[in-house]
Motif scaffolding. Structure first.
Motif, PDB file in Angstrom:
ATOM      1  N   THR A  10       0.849  -1.185   0.000  1.00 61.59           N
ATOM      2  CA  THR A  10       0.000   0.000   0.000  1.00 61.59           C
ATOM      3  C   THR A  10       0.887   1.238   0.000  1.00 61.59           C
ATOM      4  O   THR A  10       1.703   1.409   0.899  1.00 61.59           O
ATOM      5  CB  THR A  10      -0.891   0.034   1.265  1.00 61.59           C
ATOM      6  OG1 THR A  10      -1.350  -1.285   1.532  1.00 61.59           O
ATOM      7  CG2 THR A  10      -2.056   0.976   1.079  1.00 61.59           C
ATOM      8  N   ILE A  11       0.692   2.063  -1.006  1.00 59.91           N
ATOM      9  CA  ILE A  11       1.485   3.289  -1.108  1.00 59.91           C
ATOM     10  C   ILE A  11       0.518   4.455  -1.007  1.00 59.91           C
ATOM     11  O   ILE A  11      -0.462   4.519  -1.762  1.00 59.91           O
ATOM     12  CB  ILE A  11       2.235   3.341  -2.454  1.00 59.91           C
ATOM     13  CG1 ILE A  11       3.161   2.130  -2.582  1.00 59.91           C
ATOM     14  CG2 ILE A  11       3.032   4.632  -2.590  1.00 59.91           C
ATOM     15  CD1 ILE A  11       3.747   1.959  -3.968  1.00 59.91           C
ATOM     16  N   THR A  12       0.734   5.341  -0.041  1.00 56.61           N
ATOM     17  CA  THR A  12      -0.188   6.474   0.109  1.00 56.61           C
ATOM     18  C   THR A  12       0.574   7.794   0.140  1.00 56.61           C
ATOM     19  O   THR A  12       1.439   7.994   0.980  1.00 56.61           O
ATOM     20  CB  THR A  12      -1.019   6.352   1.412  1.00 56.61           C
ATOM     21  OG1 THR A  12      -0.173   5.865   2.445  1.00 56.61           O
ATOM     22  CG2 THR A  12      -2.189   5.431   1.247  1.00 56.61           C
ATOM     23  N   GLY A  13       0.190   8.645  -0.789  1.00 55.18           N
ATOM     24  CA  GLY A  13       0.680  10.025  -0.825  1.00 55.18           C
ATOM     25  C   GLY A  13       2.189  10.158  -0.847  1.00 55.18           C
ATOM     26  O   GLY A  13       2.749  11.060  -0.237  1.00 55.18           O
ATOM     27  N   VAL A  14       2.857   9.251  -1.552  1.00 50.73           N
ATOM     28  CA  VAL A  14       4.321   9.279  -1.501  1.00 50.73           C
ATOM     29  C   VAL A  14       4.888  10.342  -2.422  1.00 50.73           C
ATOM     30  O   VAL A  14       4.454  10.530  -3.561  1.00 50.73           O
ATOM     31  CB  VAL A  14       4.906   7.898  -1.846  1.00 50.73           C
ATOM     32  CG1 VAL A  14       6.369   8.018  -2.259  1.00 50.73           C
ATOM     33  CG2 VAL A  14       4.793   6.985  -0.644  1.00 50.73           C
ATOM     34  N   ARG A  15       5.863  11.037  -1.882  1.00 52.90           N
ATOM     35  CA  ARG A  15       6.551  12.093  -2.616  1.00 52.90           C
ATOM     36  C   ARG A  15       8.037  11.909  -2.354  1.00 52.90           C
ATOM     37  O   ARG A  15       8.447  11.544  -1.260  1.00 52.90           O
ATOM     38  CB  ARG A  15       6.077  13.423  -2.055  1.00 52.90           C
ATOM     39  CG  ARG A  15       6.812  14.626  -2.541  1.00 52.90           C
ATOM     40  CD  ARG A  15       5.982  15.861  -2.139  1.00 52.90           C
ATOM     41  NE  ARG A  15       6.534  17.006  -2.815  1.00 52.90           N
ATOM     42  CZ  ARG A  15       7.515  17.754  -2.299  1.00 52.90           C
ATOM     43  NH1 ARG A  15       8.001  17.498  -1.112  1.00 52.90           N
ATOM     44  NH2 ARG A  15       7.985  18.760  -2.976  1.00 52.90           N
ATOM     45  N   ARG A  16       8.843  12.074  -3.382  1.00 49.69           N
ATOM     46  CA  ARG A  16      10.284  12.016  -3.183  1.00 49.69           C
ATOM     47  C   ARG A  16      10.915  13.164  -3.949  1.00 49.69           C
ATOM     48  O   ARG A  16      10.753  13.273  -5.172  1.00 49.69           O
ATOM     49  CB  ARG A  16      10.864  10.679  -3.673  1.00 49.69           C
ATOM     50  CG  ARG A  16      12.364  10.550  -3.465  1.00 49.69           C
ATOM     51  CD  ARG A  16      12.704  10.417  -1.980  1.00 49.69           C
ATOM     52  NE  ARG A  16      14.140  10.210  -1.767  1.00 49.69           N
ATOM     53  CZ  ARG A  16      14.966  11.143  -1.284  1.00 49.69           C
ATOM     54  NH1 ARG A  16      14.518  12.350  -0.987  1.00 49.69           N
ATOM     55  NH2 ARG A  16      16.237  10.867  -1.088  1.00 49.69           N
ATOM     56  N   ALA A  17      11.584  14.028  -3.226  1.00 46.30           N
ATOM     57  CA  ALA A  17      12.255  15.157  -3.856  1.00 46.30           C
ATOM     58  C   ALA A  17      13.708  15.141  -3.429  1.00 46.30           C
ATOM     59  O   ALA A  17      14.027  14.823  -2.281  1.00 46.30           O
ATOM     60  CB  ALA A  17      11.592  16.459  -3.433  1.00 46.30           C
ATOM     61  N   PHE A  18      14.582  15.444  -4.355  1.00 54.46           N
ATOM     62  CA  PHE A  18      16.013  15.499  -4.041  1.00 54.46           C
ATOM     63  C   PHE A  18      16.455  16.953  -4.038  1.00 54.46           C
ATOM     64  O   PHE A  18      16.062  17.707  -4.931  1.00 54.46           O
ATOM     65  CB  PHE A  18      16.815  14.736  -5.089  1.00 54.46           C
ATOM     66  CG  PHE A  18      16.551  13.264  -5.082  1.00 54.46           C
ATOM     67  CD1 PHE A  18      17.223  12.434  -4.209  1.00 54.46           C
ATOM     68  CD2 PHE A  18      15.605  12.713  -5.940  1.00 54.46           C
ATOM     69  CE1 PHE A  18      16.980  11.069  -4.206  1.00 54.46           C
ATOM     70  CE2 PHE A  18      15.352  11.351  -5.932  1.00 54.46           C
ATOM     71  CZ  PHE A  18      16.040  10.530  -5.059  1.00 54.46           C
ATOM     72  N   PRO A  19      17.249  17.352  -3.062  1.00 54.45           N
ATOM     73  CA  PRO A  19      17.776  18.712  -3.111  1.00 54.45           C
ATOM     74  C   PRO A  19      18.673  18.864  -4.331  1.00 54.45           C
ATOM     75  O   PRO A  19      19.391  17.932  -4.693  1.00 54.45           O
ATOM     76  CB  PRO A  19      18.586  18.833  -1.815  1.00 54.45           C
ATOM     77  CG  PRO A  19      18.831  17.443  -1.367  1.00 54.45           C
ATOM     78  CD  PRO A  19      17.734  16.588  -1.914  1.00 54.45           C
ATOM     79  N   VAL A  20      18.617  20.001  -4.969  1.00 56.36           N
ATOM     80  CA  VAL A  20      19.469  20.226  -6.132  1.00 56.36           C
ATOM     81  C   VAL A  20      20.881  20.495  -5.629  1.00 56.36           C
ATOM     82  O   VAL A  20      21.087  21.366  -4.784  1.00 56.36           O
ATOM     83  CB  VAL A  20      18.955  21.418  -6.960  1.00 56.36           C
ATOM     84  CG1 VAL A  20      19.933  21.764  -8.066  1.00 56.36           C
ATOM     85  CG2 VAL A  20      17.597  21.099  -7.540  1.00 56.36           C
TER      86      VAL A  20
END
Lengths: 300, 280
Positions: A10-20
């Motif tokens: 179950t995947i809920t509301g996943v966000r992945r951001a990398f700092p530049v």
């Protein structure tokens, strides 16, 4: 051998951001970043969003293929599930437990076989066995797995002595050695030649039929996705490196498609061919397909 | 990690490989081991012949370069009272002790610097500076601190053996294929088990070549240690004979250093071959 208990994902509301990274590029890059900082309020550091608002549920024993253009975060999603990376927001559950790090219920098959070159094929497969497997059981488990992937004769060879397709099968056997509840495959056949790839697809289906486990398969091969999976999830690139502001970002998942028919599927199935064209056009590929619905698929 | 079955499979792989090499059809003359040994001895034999020629014809005067026969006579002379054996033995003992201590420390410190960012930041600058100090510069200080005994000499040799191992191990550990390390982590290896299961085996060839360099450096540092303050050893023989004008013994000491250095290097070369065979 007892079948592994397949686990739901179950995947809920996943966000992945990398700092530049700050040190990348020259003066021009720094200038553009500072301008961007001005627009977002001055203090927010620039970041590259790879995945956003991902919601997905995978049933136990289901095979789900994840497709999308390169850089859309397919592999990142898999790494998050495997506990090799942590999400910036949202949760990923395997069974009813939140993924916090690498754990024994998942196994990852990488695009490269990643075998340890100083170990034999059998010893590499043994690496996948869960810790605490009794010594007496280890040899028999390894032998069974090697037989499952048809490599009994190569047990004592080293990775350097076997072909790419064989190495990939060893990698698969090593992943299966864990008896994973969820098997995560990151373009496992991507580096193989076309014929070997088709054989490996059959291999995977055979193994899945013999020992049903939940499979998440990342691939860039639309045909492979349609042939193997129960459902195909299409992702898109949410930020194209221009660091668009957070509010503009749309969900990563563009489409979830139920693949018609039951496995093993007919590779020449007309419905699959139609879907293939549809998915490819959704990925921005010119297919020169003339008949019927050539409209790009609607966003959900 | 090594189980009984692991060893069995390794053994059967070895026998299998032996079978395949035996069945290899034809190899060129230079590939044969005997040919390699003979070929390697060809140049020394020519040098010996040239030496004999220039000394017996009087082209080079005997006080500069004695004949091979007189060097041999000096060897027999020194061997008969046991000095040659004693000097060679004490020098070899110093080298082996210093090498063992220095390379063990080099392995540990190299692992710390290669694996931990903190260790790298804290240690690598200082160690780099210490490495830059020439071997002879240590001698007076070590004699002052450790007296003219075995300790000062072995310490100097340990310093010499430390750096090649430290440098190769730390650099190699920093560049272990991150894919393999990640695969190890995925399959439940962490900390010590990751080190012994993936990282150390991955750098084993570099470790062995570091050891080989360290051994060569140990012999270099041995002479530095024995040149200045000693009453025994090949370095002492060298400097003592120089003071007494015994050119024959000086040449004997150099030949002995060359022989012992080559012999120990050949032993570690055997180890290297075994390790690489297992590795590839």
């Amino acid at each position: 051998m007892s079948a592994a208990t397949a686990l739901p994902v179950t995947i809920t509301g996943v966000r992945r951001a990398f700092p530049v990274p700050a040190s990348r590029g020259g003066r021009a890059d720094r200038a553009s970043r500072s301008v961007r900082r001005g627009t977002t309020g001055g203090t927010v550091p620039a970041e590259r969003i790879v995945l956003d608002q991902v919601d997905l549920t995978v049933e136990p024993g289901e095979i789900v293929a994840v497709i999308g253009p390169s850089g859309c975060g397919k592999s990142t999603l898999l790494r998050l599930l495997g506990g090799l990376d942590t999400p910036s927001a949202g949760t990923l559950r395997i069974g009813d437990q939140i993924v916090t790090g690498t754990d024994t219920r998942t196994a990852i098959g990488f695009q490269e076989p990643r075998l340890l070159p100083w170990r034999t094929v059998a010893q590499n497969v043994a690496l996948g066995l869960p810790r605490g497997t009794p010594r007496s059981e280890r040899a028999t488990r390894v032998a069974e797995l090697l037989e499952l992937v048809g490599l009994t004769a190569s047990a004592d060879l080293r990775p350097r002595q076997i072909s790419g397709g064989m190495a990939q099968r060893v990698s698969l056997a090593r992943a299966l050695a864990r008896r994973p509840g969820v098997l995560l495959l990151d373009e496992p056949f991507g580096a193989l030649d076309a014929l070997t790839r088709l054989r490996m697809q059959e291999e995977l289906l055979r193994v899945h039929a013999a020992r049903p486990t939940t499979v998440l398969l990342v691939t860039h091969d639309v045909e492979e996705a349609l042939y193997l999976a129960d459902r195909v999830v299409a992702l898109r690139t949410v930020s194209d490196g221009e660091h668009s502001p957070v509010s503009d970002v749309a969900p990563s998942v563009v489409r979830v498609l139920d693949v018609p028919g039951a496995r093993p599927r007919d590779r020449a199935d007309a419905r699959l061919a139609e879907l293939r064209v549809e998915l490819l056009e959704g990925l921005g590929v010119v297919t020169h397909h003339v008949s019927g619905a050539s409209e790009p698929y609607p966003a959900i | 990690m090594t189980t009984v079955s692991d060893q069995q499979t390794a053994a059967s792989t070895r026998s299998q490989r032996a079978a395949t090499t035996a069945s290899t059809p034809r190899r060129s003359l230079l590939d044969r081991r005997g040919a390699a040994v003979v070929g390697g001895l060809l140049l020394p034999a020519l040098l010996l012949l040239g030496w004999q020629l220039v000394t017996t014809t009087g082209l080079v005067l005997a006080y500069k370069l004695p004949t091979p026969a007189s060097v041999w006579a000096a060897a027999v002379d020194l061997a008969s009272n046991g000095d040659l054996y004693l000097y060679t033995a004490i020098s070899t003992q110093r080298v082996l002790l210093g090498f063992a201590i220095g390379s063990a420390l080099g392995l540990v410190v190299g692992a710390v610097v290669g694996l931990s960012r903190l260790g790298d930041v804290l240690l690598s600058t200082t160690l780099g500076a210490i490495r830059a100090v020439p071997s002879l510069a240590w001698v007076p200080l070590l004699i002052l601190w450790l007296k003219i005994g075995e300790e000062s000499k072995i310490t100097l040799i340990a310093i010499g053996a430390f750096f090649p191992v430290y440098t190769t191990v730390s650099a190699a550990l920093r560049h272990v294929d991150p894919h393999l390390v990640e695969a190890g982590r995925v399959y439940g290896l962490r900390g010590v088990s990751l080190l012994t299961g993936v990282q150390l085996p991955a750098v084993l060839p570099s470790v062995v070549s570091g050891l080989r360099l360290a051994l060569a450096q140990s012999w270099l540092f041995l002479v530095a240690a024995e040149l200045i303050a000693s009453s025994m050893g090949l370095g002492f023989l060298l400097v003592d004979s120089g003071n007494n004008g015994r050119v024959d013994r000086m040449i004997l000491a150099i030949v002995m250093l060359a022989l012992m250095g080559k012999l120990t290097d050949a032993l570690i070369g055997l180890l290297e071959r075994r390790v690489l065979r297992r590795w590839t």
